[in-house]
Write a protein that holds these residues in place. Structure first.
Motif, PDB file in Angstrom:
ATOM      1  N   ASP A   1      34.923 -56.668 -10.444  1.00 54.36           N
ATOM      2  CA  ASP A   1      34.985 -56.528  -8.992  1.00 54.36           C
ATOM      3  C   ASP A   1      33.604 -56.501  -8.344  1.00 54.36           C
ATOM      4  OD1 ASP A   1      37.827 -56.356  -8.797  1.00 54.36           O
ATOM      5  OD2 ASP A   1      37.706 -54.308  -9.563  1.00 54.36           O
ATOM      6  N   GLY A   2      32.555 -56.664  -9.155  1.00 52.49           N
ATOM      7  CA  GLY A   2      31.203 -56.670  -8.618  1.00 52.49           C
ATOM      8  C   GLY A   2      30.561 -55.304  -8.508  1.00 52.49           C
ATOM      9  N   PHE A   3      31.246 -54.251  -8.984  1.00 53.50           N
ATOM     10  CA  PHE A   3      30.634 -52.930  -8.984  1.00 53.50           C
ATOM     11  C   PHE A   3      29.643 -52.840 -10.136  1.00 53.50           C
ATOM     12  CE2 PHE A   3      34.578 -52.055  -6.679  1.00 53.50           C
ATOM     13  CZ  PHE A   3      34.087 -51.348  -5.599  1.00 53.50           C
ATOM     14  N   VAL A   4      28.421 -52.424  -9.840  1.00 49.59           N
ATOM     15  CA  VAL A   4      27.399 -52.304 -10.867  1.00 49.59           C
ATOM     16  C   VAL A   4      27.667 -51.047 -11.683  1.00 49.59           C
ATOM     17  CG1 VAL A   4      24.936 -52.076 -11.331  1.00 49.59           C
ATOM     18  CG2 VAL A   4      25.716 -53.548  -9.468  1.00 49.59           C
ATOM     19  N   LEU A   5      27.905 -51.244 -12.990  1.00 47.67           N
ATOM     20  CA  LEU A   5      28.211 -50.117 -13.865  1.00 47.67           C
ATOM     21  C   LEU A   5      26.965 -49.341 -14.243  1.00 47.67           C
ATOM     22  CD1 LEU A   5      30.771 -51.865 -16.254  1.00 47.67           C
ATOM     23  CD2 LEU A   5      31.243 -50.482 -14.218  1.00 47.67           C
ATOM     24  N   GLY A   6      25.813 -50.004 -14.201  1.00 45.93           N
ATOM     25  CA  GLY A   6      24.564 -49.344 -14.539  1.00 45.93           C
ATOM     26  C   GLY A   6      23.612 -50.289 -15.237  1.00 45.93           C
ATOM     27  N   TYR A   7      22.541 -49.723 -15.774  1.00 50.61           N
ATOM     28  CA  TYR A   7      21.495 -50.506 -16.419  1.00 50.61           C
ATOM     29  C   TYR A   7      21.205 -49.957 -17.810  1.00 50.61           C
ATOM     30  CZ  TYR A   7      20.546 -52.800 -11.992  1.00 50.61           C
ATOM     31  OH  TYR A   7      20.679 -53.546 -10.837  1.00 50.61           O
ATOM     32  N   LEU A   8      21.030 -50.856 -18.762  1.00 44.52           N
ATOM     33  CA  LEU A   8      20.586 -50.511 -20.099  1.00 44.52           C
ATOM     34  C   LEU A   8      19.074 -50.712 -20.142  1.00 44.52           C
ATOM     35  CD1 LEU A   8      23.279 -52.425 -22.210  1.00 44.52           C
ATOM     36  CD2 LEU A   8      23.434 -50.144 -21.186  1.00 44.52           C
ATOM     37  N   ARG A   9      18.337 -49.644 -20.385  1.00 47.47           N
ATOM     38  CA  ARG A   9      16.877 -49.706 -20.370  1.00 47.47           C
ATOM     39  C   ARG A   9      16.342 -49.879 -21.789  1.00 47.47           C
ATOM     40  NH1 ARG A   9      14.837 -47.305 -15.584  1.00 47.47           N
ATOM     41  NH2 ARG A   9      12.801 -48.031 -16.356  1.00 47.47           N
ATOM     42  N   LEU A  10      15.373 -50.776 -21.948  1.00 42.56           N
ATOM     43  CA  LEU A  10      14.688 -50.885 -23.226  1.00 42.56           C
ATOM     44  C   LEU A  10      13.931 -49.579 -23.497  1.00 42.56           C
ATOM     45  CD1 LEU A  10      13.196 -54.510 -23.226  1.00 42.56           C
ATOM     46  CD2 LEU A  10      15.341 -53.705 -24.219  1.00 42.56           C
ATOM     47  N   PRO A  11      13.645 -49.271 -24.771  1.00 45.40           N
ATOM     48  CA  PRO A  11      12.991 -47.991 -25.097  1.00 45.40           C
ATOM     49  C   PRO A  11      11.596 -47.874 -24.487  1.00 45.40           C
ATOM     50  CG  PRO A  11      13.918 -49.021 -27.057  1.00 45.40           C
ATOM     51  CD  PRO A  11      13.983 -50.044 -25.966  1.00 45.40           C
ATOM     52  N   ALA A  12      11.123 -46.661 -24.372  1.00 51.35           N
ATOM     53  CA  ALA A  12       9.758 -46.414 -23.919  1.00 51.35           C
ATOM     54  C   ALA A  12       8.790 -47.157 -24.830  1.00 51.35           C
ATOM     55  CB  ALA A  12       9.464 -44.917 -23.934  1.00 51.35           C
ATOM     56  N   GLY A  13       7.810 -47.804 -24.235  1.00 53.22           N
ATOM     57  CA  GLY A  13       6.851 -48.571 -25.009  1.00 53.22           C
ATOM     58  C   GLY A  13       7.187 -50.043 -25.098  1.00 53.22           C
ATOM     59  N   ALA A  14       8.430 -50.399 -24.827  1.00 51.70           N
ATOM     60  CA  ALA A  14       8.803 -51.816 -24.785  1.00 51.70           C
ATOM     61  C   ALA A  14       8.280 -52.432 -23.491  1.00 51.70           C
ATOM     62  CB  ALA A  14      10.315 -51.972 -24.868  1.00 51.70           C
ATOM     63  N   GLY A  15       8.183 -53.763 -23.467  1.00 46.66           N
ATOM     64  CA  GLY A  15       7.747 -54.433 -22.250  1.00 46.66           C
ATOM     65  C   GLY A  15       8.798 -54.379 -21.159  1.00 46.66           C
ATOM     66  N   ARG A  16       8.401 -54.770 -19.967  1.00 47.97           N
ATOM     67  CA  ARG A  16       9.290 -54.716 -18.807  1.00 47.97           C
ATOM     68  C   ARG A  16       9.775 -56.091 -18.378  1.00 47.97           C
ATOM     69  NH1 ARG A  16       5.683 -52.032 -14.492  1.00 47.97           N
ATOM     70  NH2 ARG A  16       7.602 -51.946 -13.275  1.00 47.97           N
ATOM     71  N   TRP A  17       9.282 -57.149 -19.045  1.00 52.16           N
ATOM     72  CA  TRP A  17       9.600 -58.506 -18.610  1.00 52.16           C
ATOM     73  C   TRP A  17      10.870 -59.014 -19.287  1.00 52.16           C
ATOM     74  CZ3 TRP A  17       4.339 -61.603 -18.429  1.00 52.16           C
ATOM     75  CH2 TRP A  17       3.436 -60.921 -17.610  1.00 52.16           C
ATOM     76  N   THR A  18      11.989 -58.384 -19.031  1.00 49.15           N
ATOM     77  CA  THR A  18      13.267 -58.834 -19.582  1.00 49.15           C
ATOM     78  C   THR A  18      13.668 -60.151 -18.911  1.00 49.15           C
ATOM     79  OG1 THR A  18      14.094 -57.087 -18.104  1.00 49.15           O
ATOM     80  CG2 THR A  18      14.317 -56.732 -20.458  1.00 49.15           C
TER      81      THR A  18
END
Length: 304
Positions: A256-273
């Motif tokens: 339905d287009g509701f955002v369930l949330g975000y899976l974050r890479l671990p601390a120390g990983a890059g941010r350029w997903t």
């Protein structure tokens, strides 16, 4: 007009499909999808990675935007198998086994992983070169391609093209867009989702095979964090997944287009997903700053 006729006019076969009434599906949670949602590093390639996907034998492949490399993961190492001669930033395996690549300097290419043969199948739209970003196939073998064309939030000159099976002639299905990036078809093939990177928005519109739909293009979801949605995929139940660039995260929305949330890479990983795919019980993600591939175990299956 009754509410039922109104719903049917917009392509809703039931109240549940339209998200109304007691039969409406209950939204999933991130816990339903991946439990504790703990990422693990698969491999470090040290390049600007994009286009993660798997061949028919289960081997992982990716491309490198800046070096032009086509990469295969072999025995836990990244092996360069070929170079496009340009800047590839999207890749998908066709059901015939060929790797199709969107290269923002060369157009749409195919690479035969057995013979090493590389072919340019389209490099012009309306007689002009285009800047391809990502692609997805429909059931017939046609290709939806996002044409970023150096667009942005202000200069909305991005487009989405459809190439019929075996054709190098583009049908423009959307234009005046702020950097169309990732693209994914719904499991039934009736709608195409387009990540508008320049506006932190995901748009959905009828596919070419569903052109008669009364439901025109609309905003499915807005994204958070980073710059905007990059590569996208869907699971067999119709949830949408996208790599949120410069956020180090994957966003997930329900049907339905509701955002369930975000899976974050671990601390120390890059941010350029940059890109992602679902394969063999895992969601795989490319991170371009450090050139790494990560994965997290999931309960969902890829779309057919």
């Amino acid at each position: 007009m009754t509410i039922w006729k109104s719903l049917r006019a917009f392509g809703c076969a039931s109240l549940a499909i339209c998200g109304l009434g007691a039969e409406a599906a209950t939204a999933s949670t991130l816990n339903d999808i991946c439990g504790e949602c703990r990422f693990e590093k698969v491999v470090t390639c040290g390049q600007f990675l994009e286009g993660i996907n798997f061949d028919k034998n289960g081997a992982a492949w990716a491309v490198s935007l800046f070096s032009g490399d086509i990469i295969k993961v072999v025995d836990g190492k990244c092996v360069t198998k070929a170079k496009t001669g340009g800047h590839p930033n999207g890749a998908r395996f066709h059901k015939d086994g060929r790797l199709f690549i969107t290269d923002n300097a060369r157009g749409i290419l195919t690479y035969n992983t057995d013979t090493g043969a590389m072919t340019v199948i389209a490099d012009k739209v309306d007689g002009k070169a285009f800047i391809a970003n990502d692609l997805v196939f429909d059931e017939a073998g046609g290709i939806y391609v996002t044409l970023a064309n150096n667009s942005n939030f202000i200069d909305r000159i991005g487009r989405v093209a459809y190439f019929a099976p075996g054709s190098d002639k583009a049908q423009i299905i959307a234009d005046n867009l702020p950097y169309p990036n990732g693209v994914a078809l719904t499991p039934d093939g009736k709608f195409v989702n387009i990540g508008l990177y320049g506006a932190k928005t995901i748009m959905t519109m009828p596919s070419v095979s569903n052109a008669q739909s009364k439901r025109g293009p609309y905003v499915l979801a807005h994204t958070d964090g980073g710059i905007g949605p990059d590569g996208m995929t869907m699971d067999s139940d119709g949830r949408l997944y996208w790599a949120e660039f410069f956020a180090g995260a994957v966003g997930i929305a329900d049907t339905d287009g509701f955002v369930l949330g975000y899976l974050r890479l671990p601390a120390g990983a890059g941010r350029w997903t940059t890109n992602l795919t679902i394969h063999d019980g895992h969601l795989y993600v490319t991170e371009a700053d450090k050139g790494e591939i990560w994965r997290v175990a999931v309960t969902v299956k890829p779309q057919p």
